[in-house]
Design a protein around this motif. Structure first.
Motif, PDB file in Angstrom:
ATOM      1  N   GLU A  39       0.949  -1.321   0.002  1.00 16.97           N
ATOM      2  CA  GLU A  39      -0.176   0.268   0.030  1.00 16.97           C
ATOM      3  C   GLU A  39       0.976   1.279   0.018  1.00 16.97           C
ATOM      4  OE1 GLU A  39      -2.699  -0.291   3.208  1.00 16.97           O
ATOM      5  OE2 GLU A  39      -4.064  -1.828   2.338  1.00 16.97           O
ATOM      6  N   ARG A  40       2.015   1.296   0.920  1.00 17.97           N
ATOM      7  CA  ARG A  40       2.936   2.270   0.684  1.00 17.97           C
ATOM      8  C   ARG A  40       3.595   2.418  -0.725  1.00 17.97           C
ATOM      9  NH1 ARG A  40       4.190   0.373   5.865  1.00 17.97           N
ATOM     10  NH2 ARG A  40       6.153  -0.734   5.083  1.00 17.97           N
ATOM     11  N   THR A  46       1.340   6.180  -7.075  1.00 21.80           N
ATOM     12  CA  THR A  46       0.127   7.126  -7.464  1.00 21.80           C
ATOM     13  C   THR A  46       0.598   8.608  -7.330  1.00 21.80           C
ATOM     14  OG1 THR A  46      -1.144   5.470  -6.688  1.00 21.80           O
ATOM     15  CG2 THR A  46      -2.035   7.649  -6.824  1.00 21.80           C
ATOM     16  N   SER A  47       1.427   8.903  -6.061  1.00 21.13           N
ATOM     17  CA  SER A  47       1.739  10.239  -5.950  1.00 21.13           C
ATOM     18  C   SER A  47       2.774  10.766  -7.149  1.00 21.13           C
ATOM     19  CB  SER A  47       2.671  10.439  -4.814  1.00 21.13           C
ATOM     20  OG  SER A  47       3.086  11.834  -4.512  1.00 21.13           O
ATOM     21  N   ARG A  48       3.528  10.017  -7.273  1.00 19.94           N
ATOM     22  CA  ARG A  48       4.627  10.239  -8.858  1.00 19.94           C
ATOM     23  C   ARG A  48       3.787  10.487  -9.947  1.00 19.94           C
ATOM     24  NH1 ARG A  48       8.939  12.268 -10.766  1.00 19.94           N
ATOM     25  NH2 ARG A  48      10.192  11.307 -12.124  1.00 19.94           N
ATOM     26  N   ILE A  52       3.855  13.701 -12.294  1.00 21.61           N
ATOM     27  CA  ILE A  52       4.120  13.640 -13.677  1.00 21.61           C
ATOM     28  C   ILE A  52       2.811  14.308 -14.559  1.00 21.61           C
ATOM     29  CG2 ILE A  52       4.379  12.045 -15.662  1.00 21.61           C
ATOM     30  CD1 ILE A  52       5.969  10.360 -13.590  1.00 21.61           C
ATOM     31  N   ASN A  53       1.585  13.813 -14.122  1.00 17.91           N
ATOM     32  CA  ASN A  53       0.488  14.129 -14.950  1.00 17.91           C
ATOM     33  C   ASN A  53       0.321  15.907 -14.899  1.00 17.91           C
ATOM     34  OD1 ASN A  53      -0.278  11.919 -16.057  1.00 17.91           O
ATOM     35  ND2 ASN A  53      -1.875  11.535 -14.358  1.00 17.91           N
TER      36      ASN A  53
END
Length: 142
Positions: A39-40, A46-48, A52-53
Motif C-alpha cells: 500500500e505504501r 500514485t503520487s509520482r 507527472i500528470n
C-alpha cells in the motif's frame, strides 16, 4: 460410548495445535506487513504519477499558448534534408512542412517518390517531431 481417555489430548497434540496457531499468527502478521508495504509503494507510485500528470498538463498548456499565439514560427527550423537517389518530392515536403509550421492541421500526405528527392527517414523524423511539438501526433508517416 466415548471414553474419557479418548477425549483427552495428548501432550504432543496440544503442542502441535499450539505450534499451528503460532504459525498461523506469524503468517498473518507477515501478510499484514507485506500488504502495508504494498500500500505504501502504491501510494508513492500514485503520487509520482499525479506529479507527472500535473507537469504534463502544464507543458500542454504552455505548448497550446505557444501554438495559439502564432509563435510556431519559433519551432525547430526545417533542416536541409539530404538529397538522395530516391526520396520524397521536395516541393511536396516543403509545402506540407510550411503548412504545419503555420498551424494548419492537415493529414500527412503520401509524398511522391522522385529521383533526387529528400531523404525519407530525415523527413519522417522531422515531421513526427514537429507534430509532437504541435500536439498533432496522431498522423503517422507513410
Amino acid at each position: 460410548m466415548v471414553r474419557f481417555s479418548e477425549l483427552r489430548e495428548t501432550r504432543a497434540e496440544k503442542e502441535a495445535r499450539a505450534k499451528a496457531a503460532q504459525d498461523a499468527a506469524g503468517f498473518e502478521t507477515g501478510l499484514t506487513t507485506r500488504c502495508e508495504q504494498a500500500e505504501r509503494e502504491l501510494t508513492a507510485v500514485t503520487s509520482r504519477r499525479d506529479s507527472i500528470n500535473a507537469r504534463l498538463t502544464n507543458i500542454r498548456r504552455i505548448l497550446a499558448q505557444f501554438i495559439d499565439d502564432g509563435s510556431l514560427e519559433r519551432a525547430p527550423p526545417q533542416p536541409q534534408f539530404e538529397s538522395v537517389r530516391r526520396g520524397y518530392d521536395p516541393a511536396q515536403v516543403d509545402a506540407y512542412v510550411r503548412n504545419l509550421r503555420h498551424g494548419h492541421d492537415e493529414p500527412r500526405p503520401e509524398f511522391t517518390l522522385v529521383r533526387r528527392g529528400y531523404d525519407r527517414q530525415q523527413v519522417d523524423t522531422y515531421v513526427t517531431t514537429l507534430k509532437q511539438l504541435t500536439g498533432r501526433a496522431g498522423s503517422t508517416p507513410a
